[in-house]
Design a protein around this motif. Structure first.
Motif, mmCIF file in Angstrom:
data_model
loop_
_atom_site.group_PDB
_atom_site.id
_atom_site.type_symbol
_atom_site.label_atom_id
_atom_site.label_comp_id
_atom_site.label_asym_id
_atom_site.label_seq_id
_atom_site.Cartn_x
_atom_site.Cartn_y
_atom_site.Cartn_z
ATOM 1 N N HIS A 1 31.811 18.150 -27.774
ATOM 2 C CA HIS A 1 31.312 18.322 -29.107
ATOM 3 C C HIS A 1 32.400 18.601 -30.141
ATOM 4 O O HIS A 1 32.105 18.926 -31.302
ATOM 5 N N TYR B 1 20.184 24.089 -26.257
ATOM 6 C CA TYR B 1 21.647 23.959 -26.306
ATOM 7 C C TYR B 1 22.028 22.642 -26.983
ATOM 8 O O TYR B 1 22.845 22.613 -27.902
ATOM 9 N N PHE C 1 25.783 33.129 -28.243
ATOM 10 C CA PHE C 1 26.806 32.109 -28.034
ATOM 11 C C PHE C 1 27.278 31.624 -29.407
ATOM 12 O O PHE C 1 26.443 31.412 -30.304
HETATM 13 FE FE1 FEO Z 1 31.208 24.892 -24.396
HETATM 14 FE FE2 FEO Z 1 32.078 23.177 -27.191
HETATM 15 O O1 FEO Z 1 32.236 24.542 -25.955
#
Ligand code: FEO
Length: 414
Positions: free
Chosen positions: A172, A213, A47
């Protein structure tokens, strides 16, 4: 993708989807009139080009099937066909009025141009910052006539449902909004409360991959996460629909909120010690393992180790935040610090690492320097206390080193 190209692709997809739609069933719903059209990516290896995904990834998207139809975000282009087919199935012949773009990062917005080519009268609901950002990602498409920007507290009436928007800058990216549906008490939380893995990955333990995560994706932004939690506390939330990972309800929702309050404040989640080490020929590794044994003998129940030369360093970041006490053990290299330890401390820094106690182990055959450099690198970390005495190993671990490791353990556990 250009607008024209998107239209051509969509026309071809339409044909295929009409054939497929009757055989595709949507596997999940949020409520009777909120469909889940998220997609699972079993093939992706990393990712953001950096985080390993042993159990794939999912990109969530939802549809309000009300008097007006609002689609909540899209997915990564990797799942384009899957998403379009699910969207088509959910719509069942109806035409969407809105697409809400909560977050422009491409894992969620890649299909906005494709969507708009297919539904050119739909309005794009997003923040003013997102409107500017969309232009960066879709330079060949002019969305201006379709964009309807929203700000804190704005609402959008769909019929039975009214959406209320709240900004969540830096959770984010700066353009992020989250969306609350007071009818069904659902918070669409963008990246917040997401996790790595396909939808049902580790279904009995949300926290493990949610933590990895969180600290790697949002770890830097604890203050902003706390601000979002404060806003969220004004809503009566029964369901959280994040952009990654499972929909959260009941006990799972309560646990996720509990953990986010700890994580956002950089508080210690678990008693125990985390040891991050680098080892060139196994000797520093043996010192790390010897310290782990000493700590266990002293009653520490949880000792987690990460060999930064072999293990997933993103798990190392996760464990560094999970525990209150950590140990960094590294060889000296080229008269300086072993590069992988330099990299790990740099990552801790950019993730805003703080409020922890750290002990140091160095190794050096002729001029040990690692502890001095690690200490220097840690000086400007907020509320990080480094134990005054480092343990120094010269080459192989010797019986005499165990005394200094024992003293180090005592200092760390003070
Ligand atoms: Fe799931 Fe900040 O993208």
């Amino acid at each position: 993708m250009s607008y024209l190209y998107a239209i051509i692709v969509n026309n071809k997809n339409d044909q295929k989807m009409t054939e497929n739609a009757s055989s595709i069933k949507l596997d999940r719903t949020v409520t009777d009139d909120i469909a889940y059209i998220g997609c699972e990516d079993f093939d992706i290896q990393q990712f953001e080009g950096q985080y390993y995904l042993p159990e794939g990834m999912c990109y969530n998207s939802y549809v309000f099937l009300d008097d007006k139809i609002a689609v909540m975000d899209t997915t990564d282009a990797r799942c384009g066909e899957q998403w379009l087919t699910k969207l088509n199935t959910a719509l069942n012949g109806r035409t969407p009025d809105y697409i809400v773009v909560q977050h422009v990062e491409p894992d969620h917005s890649s299909l906005v141009a494709t969507f708009m080519a297919k539904y050119p009268n739909a309005k794009i609901i997003c923040s003013a910052a997102a409107a500017k950002m969309l232009a960066l990602y879709f330079p060949d498409v002019n969305f201006a006539a379709n964009i309807q920007t929203v700000k804190e507290g704005d609402t959008l009436a769909l019929g039975k449902h009214t959406l209320q928007f709240a900004t969540a800058p830096m959770v984010h990216w700066p353009e992020v909004i989250v969306t609350y549906d007071s009818t069904d008490k659902v918070l669409f939380s963008a990246d917040a409360f997401g996790k790595f893995g396909v939808y049902d990955a580790e279904a009995d333990d949300w926290s493990c991959e949610a933590r990895r995560y969180y600290f790697n994706i949002c770890g830097k932004y604890g203050a902003q996460v706390q601000a979002l939690l404060k806003k969220a506390s004004n809503f009566d939330i029964q369901t959280i629909c994040p952009l990654h990972g499972p929909i959260l309800k009941g006990e799972m929702l309560a646990e996720a909120l509990r953990l986010y309050n700890i994580w956002g404040a950089y508080d210690v989640e678990s008693e125990g010690v985390f040891i991050a080490y680098c080892t060139m020929h196994g000797n520093t590794g043996k010192a790390a393992e010897a310290l782990a044994d000493i700590l266990r003998e002293k009653g520490v129940e949880k000792v987690a180790l990460n060999n930064l030369c072999e293990d997933d360093w993103a798990e190392g970041i996760e464990d560094a935040f999970k525990y209150g006490k950590i140990v960094l053990a590294s060889p000296t290299y080229d008269g300086g610090l072993f590069p992988k330890m330099v990299d790990f401390i740099h990552h801790l820094k950019i993730k805003n690492y703080q409020k922890r106690r750290i002990a140091l182990i160095e190794n050096g055959s002729w001029a040990p320097q690692a502890a001095r450099i690690m200490r220097e690198m840690l000086t400007d970390f907020k509320d990080v206390e480094v134990c005054p005495t480092a343990a120094t190993v010269r080459g192989a671990l010797k019986q005499a080193d165990l005394a200094s490791l024992n003293a180090l353990a005592d200092e760390l556990l003070k």
